[in-house]
Write a protein that holds these residues in place. Sequence first.
Motif, PDB file in Angstrom:
ATOM      1  N   TYR A  71      -5.849   2.378  -3.170  1.00 54.18           N
ATOM      2  CA  TYR A  71      -5.229   1.788  -1.986  1.00 54.18           C
ATOM      3  C   TYR A  71      -3.713   1.722  -2.146  1.00 54.18           C
ATOM      4  O   TYR A  71      -3.183   1.653  -3.260  1.00 54.18           O
ATOM      5  N   GLU A  72      -3.047   1.757  -0.999  1.00 54.18           N
ATOM      6  CA  GLU A  72      -1.612   1.561  -0.958  1.00 54.18           C
ATOM      7  C   GLU A  72      -1.305   0.482   0.073  1.00 54.18           C
ATOM      8  O   GLU A  72      -2.133   0.183   0.934  1.00 54.18           O
ATOM      9  N   ILE A  73      -0.128  -0.077  -0.036  1.00 54.86           N
ATOM     10  CA  ILE A  73       0.237  -1.193   0.830  1.00 54.86           C
ATOM     11  C   ILE A  73       1.101  -0.714   1.983  1.00 54.86           C
ATOM     12  O   ILE A  73       1.951   0.155   1.812  1.00 54.86           O
ATOM     13  N   GLU A  74       0.842  -1.280   3.147  1.00 58.94           N
ATOM     14  CA  GLU A  74       1.626  -0.991   4.338  1.00 58.94           C
ATOM     15  C   GLU A  74       2.162  -2.299   4.902  1.00 58.94           C
ATOM     16  O   GLU A  74       1.529  -3.349   4.778  1.00 58.94           O
ATOM     17  N   TRP A  75       3.330  -2.202   5.542  1.00 62.37           N
ATOM     18  CA  TRP A  75       3.980  -3.403   6.068  1.00 62.37           C
ATOM     19  C   TRP A  75       4.198  -3.297   7.570  1.00 62.37           C
ATOM     20  O   TRP A  75       4.574  -2.252   8.083  1.00 62.37           O
ATOM     21  N   VAL A  76       3.958  -4.406   8.251  1.00 68.22           N
ATOM     22  CA  VAL A  76       4.296  -4.558   9.660  1.00 68.22           C
ATOM     23  C   VAL A  76       5.123  -5.831   9.751  1.00 68.22           C
ATOM     24  O   VAL A  76       4.586  -6.939   9.864  1.00 68.22           O
ATOM     25  N   GLY A  77       6.430  -5.690   9.665  1.00 66.15           N
ATOM     26  CA  GLY A  77       7.279  -6.871   9.573  1.00 66.15           C
ATOM     27  C   GLY A  77       6.980  -7.607   8.277  1.00 66.15           C
ATOM     28  O   GLY A  77       6.909  -6.993   7.202  1.00 66.15           O
ATOM     29  N   PRO A  78       6.740  -8.934   8.343  1.00 69.34           N
ATOM     30  CA  PRO A  78       6.423  -9.692   7.126  1.00 69.34           C
ATOM     31  C   PRO A  78       4.958  -9.592   6.705  1.00 69.34           C
ATOM     32  O   PRO A  78       4.579 -10.133   5.662  1.00 69.34           O
ATOM     33  N   LEU A  79       4.141  -8.912   7.500  1.00 69.29           N
ATOM     34  CA  LEU A  79       2.719  -8.803   7.201  1.00 69.29           C
ATOM     35  C   LEU A  79       2.422  -7.501   6.471  1.00 69.29           C
ATOM     36  O   LEU A  79       3.021  -6.464   6.758  1.00 69.29           O
ATOM     37  N   CYS A  80       1.492  -7.574   5.550  1.00 71.40           N
ATOM     38  CA  CYS A  80       1.093  -6.379   4.815  1.00 71.40           C
ATOM     39  C   CYS A  80      -0.421  -6.237   4.874  1.00 71.40           C
ATOM     40  O   CYS A  80      -1.143  -7.196   5.157  1.00 71.40           O
ATOM     41  N   TYR A  81      -0.876  -5.030   4.603  1.00 67.50           N
ATOM     42  CA  TYR A  81      -2.306  -4.784   4.532  1.00 67.50           C
ATOM     43  C   TYR A  81      -2.529  -3.565   3.640  1.00 67.50           C
ATOM     44  O   TYR A  81      -1.614  -2.768   3.396  1.00 67.50           O
ATOM     45  N   LEU A  82      -3.747  -3.440   3.140  1.00 67.40           N
ATOM     46  CA  LEU A  82      -4.102  -2.319   2.282  1.00 67.40           C
ATOM     47  C   LEU A  82      -4.803  -1.247   3.105  1.00 67.40           C
ATOM     48  O   LEU A  82      -5.563  -1.558   4.011  1.00 67.40           O
ATOM     49  N   ARG A  83      -4.556  -0.006   2.741  1.00 65.85           N
ATOM     50  CA  ARG A  83      -5.274   1.095   3.371  1.00 65.85           C
ATOM     51  C   ARG A  83      -5.540   2.149   2.316  1.00 65.85           C
ATOM     52  O   ARG A  83      -4.775   2.273   1.335  1.00 65.85           O
ATOM     53  N   PRO A  84      -6.627   2.892   2.455  1.00 71.05           N
ATOM     54  CA  PRO A  84      -6.905   3.959   1.458  1.00 71.05           C
ATOM     55  C   PRO A  84      -5.730   4.923   1.383  1.00 71.05           C
ATOM     56  O   PRO A  84      -5.179   5.344   2.399  1.00 71.05           O
ATOM     57  N   ALA A  85      -5.340   5.250   0.151  1.00 67.84           N
ATOM     58  CA  ALA A  85      -4.211   6.152  -0.046  1.00 67.84           C
ATOM     59  C   ALA A  85      -4.572   7.569   0.389  1.00 67.84           C
ATOM     60  O   ALA A  85      -5.677   8.053   0.138  1.00 67.84           O
TER      61      ALA A  85
END
Length: 233
Positions: free
Chosen positions: A212-226
Amino acid sequence: FLALFGIYNTITNGFSKSFVIAHLSVMFVGVGSWLFHMTLQYEMQLLDELPMIYAACVMVWHIFEIHPQKRYGILLPLFLVGYSAFVSYSYIIINNPVYHQICYGLVVGTIVIRSVYVCHKIPAAYQGYEQLWMSRLLWLGAGCFGGAFLVWNIDNQFCDILRGWRHTVGLPIGAISELHGWWHIGTSLGVYYFIVYCEWVHQAMSGKGPRYEIEWVGPLCYLRPAKGQLKTN
């Protein structure tokens, strides 16, 4: 919103449903806090403060049971339920906010120590990009909590001065000095970052499934399969 966003990403990634419970426990704290601030009743105050203990105990379970095979069995959840019940009962009798803060601080301190330990025990295959961001999530969470605790104490000490300043400058600028509100925002983000950290740790410790890698939407983050090779930072 944070809890719903977290639940959505937990389900989307196929993570353990126990993380849905983790997010729901945070939502429970938010609902209790909202009810208390709307009514200022003692019963609602308990619904604000005691769920903090319960949610923290849920986080303790997640940071200790990080392996696919549960190492603590039924003993750990029984202890946490017992601790929650003991604190609830004794706090109703003692009715001293300092007592609640000490009980909550003990649990948070346990989480911090265990989290730092776990971050240094990540399998070698994950000690590049993943461990780097796990460490950053811990620092972000700690920073949010520490900053929130600071502004909360400032609000307690200088409440009259801040209230007078708000009346002077009016809205919307005066809303910035609502430091108790910043306390809620800071702690919410801190807990959210911690849950994302735990989800990543559990995936790394399982050694199965996608990276997994991390993605950011403003101050929020979430994991998604790399997709392809993992990022380097």
